[in-house]
Design a protein around this motif. Sequence first.
Motif, PDB file in Angstrom:
ATOM      1  N   GLY A  97       0.349  -0.011  17.444  1.00  0.00           N
ATOM      2  CA  GLY A  97       0.685  -1.430  17.445  1.00  0.00           C
ATOM      3  C   GLY A  97       0.293  -2.138  16.165  1.00  0.00           C
ATOM      4  N   PHE A  98       0.212  -3.467  16.248  1.00  0.00           N
ATOM      5  CA  PHE A  98      -0.087  -4.353  15.124  1.00  0.00           C
ATOM      6  C   PHE A  98      -1.591  -4.559  15.037  1.00  0.00           C
ATOM      7  N   HIS A  99      -2.187  -4.218  13.890  1.00  0.00           N
ATOM      8  CA  HIS A  99      -3.638  -4.316  13.706  1.00  0.00           C
ATOM      9  C   HIS A  99      -4.379  -3.725  14.901  1.00  0.00           C
ATOM     10  N   PRO A 152       8.917  -2.350  16.983  1.00  0.00           N
ATOM     11  CA  PRO A 152       9.938  -3.389  16.797  1.00  0.00           C
ATOM     12  C   PRO A 152       9.328  -4.613  16.123  1.00  0.00           C
ATOM     13  N   PRO A 153      10.005  -5.212  15.166  1.00  0.00           N
ATOM     14  CA  PRO A 153       9.449  -6.377  14.472  1.00  0.00           C
ATOM     15  C   PRO A 153       9.017  -7.495  15.416  1.00  0.00           C
ATOM     16  N   GLU A 154       9.761  -7.692  16.484  1.00  0.00           N
ATOM     17  CA  GLU A 154       9.434  -8.794  17.389  1.00  0.00           C
ATOM     18  C   GLU A 154       8.155  -8.544  18.184  1.00  0.00           C
ATOM     19  N   ASP A 155       7.627  -7.304  18.127  1.00  0.00           N
ATOM     20  CA  ASP A 155       6.393  -6.989  18.842  1.00  0.00           C
ATOM     21  C   ASP A 155       5.142  -7.127  17.971  1.00  0.00           C
ATOM     22  N   LEU A 156       5.310  -7.579  16.745  1.00  0.00           N
ATOM     23  CA  LEU A 156       4.158  -7.773  15.861  1.00  0.00           C
ATOM     24  C   LEU A 156       3.534  -9.127  16.197  1.00  0.00           C
ATOM     25  N   ARG A 157       2.607  -9.103  17.135  1.00  0.00           N
ATOM     26  CA  ARG A 157       2.069 -10.347  17.697  1.00  0.00           C
ATOM     27  C   ARG A 157       0.590 -10.503  17.365  1.00  0.00           C
ATOM     28  N   TRP A 158       0.207 -11.730  16.959  1.00  0.00           N
ATOM     29  CA  TRP A 158      -1.165 -12.002  16.577  1.00  0.00           C
ATOM     30  C   TRP A 158      -2.076 -12.287  17.775  1.00  0.00           C
ATOM     31  N   ALA A 159      -1.557 -12.863  18.833  1.00  0.00           N
ATOM     32  CA  ALA A 159      -2.425 -13.277  19.946  1.00  0.00           C
ATOM     33  C   ALA A 159      -3.215 -12.104  20.534  1.00  0.00           C
ATOM     34  N   PRO A 160      -2.596 -10.953  20.827  1.00  0.00           N
ATOM     35  CA  PRO A 160      -3.395  -9.829  21.345  1.00  0.00           C
ATOM     36  C   PRO A 160      -4.433  -9.336  20.337  1.00  0.00           C
ATOM     37  N   VAL A 161      -4.102  -9.399  19.058  1.00  0.00           N
ATOM     38  CA  VAL A 161      -5.040  -8.974  18.016  1.00  0.00           C
ATOM     39  C   VAL A 161      -6.281  -9.863  18.026  1.00  0.00           C
ATOM     40  N   GLU A 275       4.709 -18.598  15.997  1.00  0.00           N
ATOM     41  CA  GLU A 275       4.301 -19.973  16.269  1.00  0.00           C
ATOM     42  C   GLU A 275       3.733 -20.113  17.681  1.00  0.00           C
ATOM     43  N   ALA A 276       4.311 -19.386  18.636  1.00  0.00           N
ATOM     44  CA  ALA A 276       3.772 -19.406  19.998  1.00  0.00           C
ATOM     45  C   ALA A 276       2.380 -18.776  20.026  1.00  0.00           C
ATOM     46  N   ASP A 277       2.194 -17.685  19.282  1.00  0.00           N
ATOM     47  CA  ASP A 277       0.888 -17.040  19.208  1.00  0.00           C
ATOM     48  C   ASP A 277      -0.150 -17.978  18.592  1.00  0.00           C
ATOM     49  N   LEU A 284      -7.885 -20.742  22.130  1.00  0.00           N
ATOM     50  CA  LEU A 284      -8.765 -19.729  22.699  1.00  0.00           C
ATOM     51  C   LEU A 284     -10.231 -20.119  22.541  1.00  0.00           C
ATOM     52  N   PRO A 285     -11.025 -20.000  23.609  1.00  0.00           N
ATOM     53  CA  PRO A 285     -12.470 -20.193  23.466  1.00  0.00           C
ATOM     54  C   PRO A 285     -13.039 -19.167  22.481  1.00  0.00           C
ATOM     55  N   GLY A 286     -13.869 -19.638  21.582  1.00  0.00           N
ATOM     56  CA  GLY A 286     -14.431 -18.736  20.601  1.00  0.00           C
ATOM     57  C   GLY A 286     -13.753 -18.780  19.255  1.00  0.00           C
ATOM     58  N   VAL A 287     -12.580 -19.417  19.181  1.00  0.00           N
ATOM     59  CA  VAL A 287     -11.860 -19.557  17.914  1.00  0.00           C
ATOM     60  C   VAL A 287     -12.062 -20.971  17.358  1.00  0.00           C
ATOM     61  N   GLU A 288     -12.478 -21.041  16.116  1.00  0.00           N
ATOM     62  CA  GLU A 288     -12.487 -22.316  15.406  1.00  0.00           C
ATOM     63  C   GLU A 288     -11.245 -22.330  14.530  1.00  0.00           C
TER      64      GLU A 288
END
Length: 292
Positions: A97-99, A152-161, A275-277, A284-288
């Motif tokens: 996957g991505f990262h 697939p390019p559309e599966d490169l998602r930041w939120a799970p990372v 943008e949704a990610d 997310l709690p823990g993210v500044e």
Amino acid sequence: MQIVFHLGTHFSDEGRLLRALAANAGPLEAQGCIVPPPARYREPIRELLNALRGAPADATAQETLLDTITEHDDFARLILSHENFMGFPVQVVSPQGFHAQAGQRLQALCNLFPGAETEFFMALVNPATLMPAIVRFAQRKYSYDQIMAGQPPEDLRWAPVVREMLDAIGGRKLVLWCNEDTPLIWPEVLRRIALQPPEAAFDGDFAVLAAIMAPEGLERLKAYLASHPPKTPLQRRKIVSAFLDKYGLPDRIEVEVPLPGWTEELVELVTARYEADVAEIAALPGVEFLAP
């Protein structure tokens, strides 16, 4: 002791953050904030990470590494920056996957100084602009298909990372922003990573704008800010945005995506998911999250 890891991402600031911090090294050192040259720590950190294999460093290993990194014995904050802390560019996408190794890599970095107050800083980058940059960088040795590793390019998602990163760092600080917003929030990014107040003088405030704005526009912006000092960061952003609209260099702002199968529709889909990610990550709690 505070240890700061600036993670990049790849092809985001092109070393500008380190150069800006280095330009302010004297005043920062006077406050106990050390910004060592990358040559002093990148290879020693890599070697120690390989030796530890994820285990916590003992006191002797920590002291040895610190002696290599800096000659200062008494400091409060140490800033270390390397876009490869998260892996090499060709490892950004893998069959997993991505990262996919983000959590493992951050946990290993935490274990370099397990008793320190550790913070992580990183700019998120739209995969629709990140992947063309990676392909351009690696295309002499790797094909497009090898770089994409079947993903697939559309599966490169930041939120799970980011969720995996948060799980790995165990309550330590994670400060994020969008690379696309950097021209508007660059002064805040610099001061946040160096723990400086908003009003602090800081060389390098215009480093990002200088790369994407016509020189005459940048000089007019500096003159305007000098004669009309903004009272808040928000006011400054509005002024900068207005000058960018007028003097921005489109060829340095707009990114072409000449990748196999990346149609306009696919780019729009990847961007929409990014943008949704970002919206999810910012909450997310823990993210500044630093935003305009």
